[in-house]
Design an enzyme around this catalytic site. Sequence first.
Site, PDB file in Angstrom:
ATOM      1  N   LYS A 148      41.776  45.159  25.961  1.00 36.38           N
ATOM      2  CA  LYS A 148      41.397  46.411  26.759  1.00 36.38           C
ATOM      3  C   LYS A 148      42.981  46.958  27.433  1.00 36.38           C
ATOM      4  O   LYS A 148      43.832  46.772  26.841  1.00 36.38           O
ATOM      5  CB  LYS A 148      40.235  46.121  27.777  1.00 36.38           C
ATOM      6  CG  LYS A 148      39.138  45.476  27.209  1.00 36.38           C
ATOM      7  CD  LYS A 148      37.838  45.533  27.868  1.00 36.38           C
ATOM      8  CE  LYS A 148      36.717  44.757  26.958  1.00 36.38           C
ATOM      9  NZ  LYS A 148      35.417  44.722  27.689  1.00 36.38           N
ATOM     10  N   GLU A 156      27.178  43.990  21.149  1.00 41.31           N
ATOM     11  CA  GLU A 156      27.746  43.494  22.664  1.00 41.31           C
ATOM     12  C   GLU A 156      26.778  44.345  23.335  1.00 41.31           C
ATOM     13  O   GLU A 156      26.811  45.684  23.751  1.00 41.31           O
ATOM     14  CB  GLU A 156      29.251  44.321  22.971  1.00 41.31           C
ATOM     15  CG  GLU A 156      30.303  43.726  21.929  1.00 41.31           C
ATOM     16  CD  GLU A 156      31.483  43.808  22.629  1.00 41.31           C
ATOM     17  OE1 GLU A 156      31.991  42.799  22.480  1.00 41.31           O
ATOM     18  OE2 GLU A 156      31.940  45.166  23.118  1.00 41.31           O
ATOM     19  N   GLU A 159      32.959  50.967  25.939  1.00 38.76           N
ATOM     20  CA  GLU A 159      33.654  51.687  27.032  1.00 38.76           C
ATOM     21  C   GLU A 159      34.072  53.253  26.297  1.00 38.76           C
ATOM     22  O   GLU A 159      34.249  54.061  27.177  1.00 38.76           O
ATOM     23  CB  GLU A 159      34.845  50.990  27.314  1.00 38.76           C
ATOM     24  CG  GLU A 159      34.324  49.797  28.285  1.00 38.76           C
ATOM     25  CD  GLU A 159      35.118  48.350  27.999  1.00 38.76           C
ATOM     26  OE1 GLU A 159      36.205  48.322  27.544  1.00 38.76           O
ATOM     27  OE2 GLU A 159      34.250  47.302  28.497  1.00 38.76           O
ATOM     28  N   GLY A 168      31.578  42.179  30.706  1.00 38.70           N
ATOM     29  CA  GLY A 168      32.350  42.056  31.908  1.00 38.70           C
ATOM     30  C   GLY A 168      31.725  41.730  33.187  1.00 38.70           C
ATOM     31  O   GLY A 168      32.031  41.708  34.317  1.00 38.70           O
ATOM     32  N   ASN A 223      39.842  41.396  22.643  1.00 41.82           N
ATOM     33  CA  ASN A 223      40.030  42.455  23.286  1.00 41.82           C
ATOM     34  C   ASN A 223      40.819  42.606  24.396  1.00 41.82           C
ATOM     35  O   ASN A 223      40.077  42.122  25.441  1.00 41.82           O
ATOM     36  CB  ASN A 223      38.630  43.284  22.929  1.00 41.82           C
ATOM     37  CG  ASN A 223      38.666  44.776  23.559  1.00 41.82           C
ATOM     38  OD1 ASN A 223      39.959  45.465  23.623  1.00 41.82           O
ATOM     39  ND2 ASN A 223      37.710  45.321  23.660  1.00 41.82           N
ATOM     40  N   HIS A 259      33.241  50.919  20.918  1.00 44.29           N
ATOM     41  CA  HIS A 259      33.252  49.973  21.853  1.00 44.29           C
ATOM     42  C   HIS A 259      32.262  50.838  23.207  1.00 44.29           C
ATOM     43  O   HIS A 259      32.445  52.019  23.204  1.00 44.29           O
ATOM     44  CB  HIS A 259      34.485  49.692  22.391  1.00 44.29           C
ATOM     45  CG  HIS A 259      34.472  48.611  23.496  1.00 44.29           C
ATOM     46  ND1 HIS A 259      34.097  48.735  24.895  1.00 44.29           N
ATOM     47  CD2 HIS A 259      34.359  47.294  23.238  1.00 44.29           C
ATOM     48  CE1 HIS A 259      33.727  47.527  25.298  1.00 44.29           C
ATOM     49  NE2 HIS A 259      34.269  46.464  24.623  1.00 44.29           N
ATOM     50  N   SER A 289      30.730  38.556  28.235  1.00 43.97           N
ATOM     51  CA  SER A 289      30.765  37.468  28.705  1.00 43.97           C
ATOM     52  C   SER A 289      31.008  36.186  28.094  1.00 43.97           C
ATOM     53  O   SER A 289      30.387  35.253  28.735  1.00 43.97           O
ATOM     54  CB  SER A 289      29.808  37.674  29.865  1.00 43.97           C
ATOM     55  OG  SER A 289      30.077  38.760  30.899  1.00 43.97           O
TER      56      SER A 289
END
Length: 255
Positions: free
Chosen positions: A11, A167, A97, A173, A9, A95, A212
């Site tokens: 992003k 996730e 985010e 991240g 991904n 996701h 990560s």
Amino acid sequence: MRHPLVMGNWKLNGSKQITKELIEGLRKELSGVDGCGVAIAPPAIYLDLAKHAISGSHIALGAQNVDVNLSGAFTGETSADMLKDVGAKYIIIGHSERRTYHKESDEFIAKKFAVVKEAGLVPVLCIGETDAENEAGKTEEVCARQIDAVLETQGAAAFEGAVIAYEPVWAIGTGKSATPAQAQAVHKFIRDHIAKKDAAIAQQVIIQYGGSVNDKNAAELFTQPDIDGALVGGASLKADAFAVIVKAAAAAKNA
Ligand SMILES: O=C[C@H](O)COP(=O)(O)O
């Protein structure tokens, strides 16, 4: 028998140049690697370029988001049919985010799931708890709720051929991945949760880990029986690191 899927991904990263160079690097690094599905999800504006660049390879194309509508007055959106038209196969939905920055609800994400399935594409449903939810012991409750939004509206059959990406938000991240044992426990919970409705569907659903994942920790994660590859953010922007992750998944599958 499930096959692992490692998906990058990207992003909000990339350019025309980076898209071409990264894919060229992946093609070299992954030539001859077998036993693991591989996909990349560049920003929507580079999907067409990426589709041409992966042509003839076994790298599949994915997208990072989709709208619930197929056409009409929805400025700035991209439909499932458009993604299909440019050759995308795997569509990331839910996701964290998007849940956080765009306030996407479980119900809204479930609608996206249905739209993606209807278009004949593969939803990659991201689920996972926040740090606070984890601390409060609510990991299973949150994952169940996020899956139930689809299960209760579309049934277990909707997960046939689908992908779930677990996730944990606290691992995304941050450089702080879940341990293989932690991730395995949640993956097993997710599979068992679906199995309560349909055991066969639960057995075939790909459950990726994301958060990560890198070239150092991937191999150990993939030794776990319910971890079927990974959804990779940062490390997917480096061809060599991403290739190590793909090769680790392929090796675990072939072990
Ligand atoms: O979609 C990918 C995940 O958000 C993981 O990102 P990360 O590998 O940079 O932690």
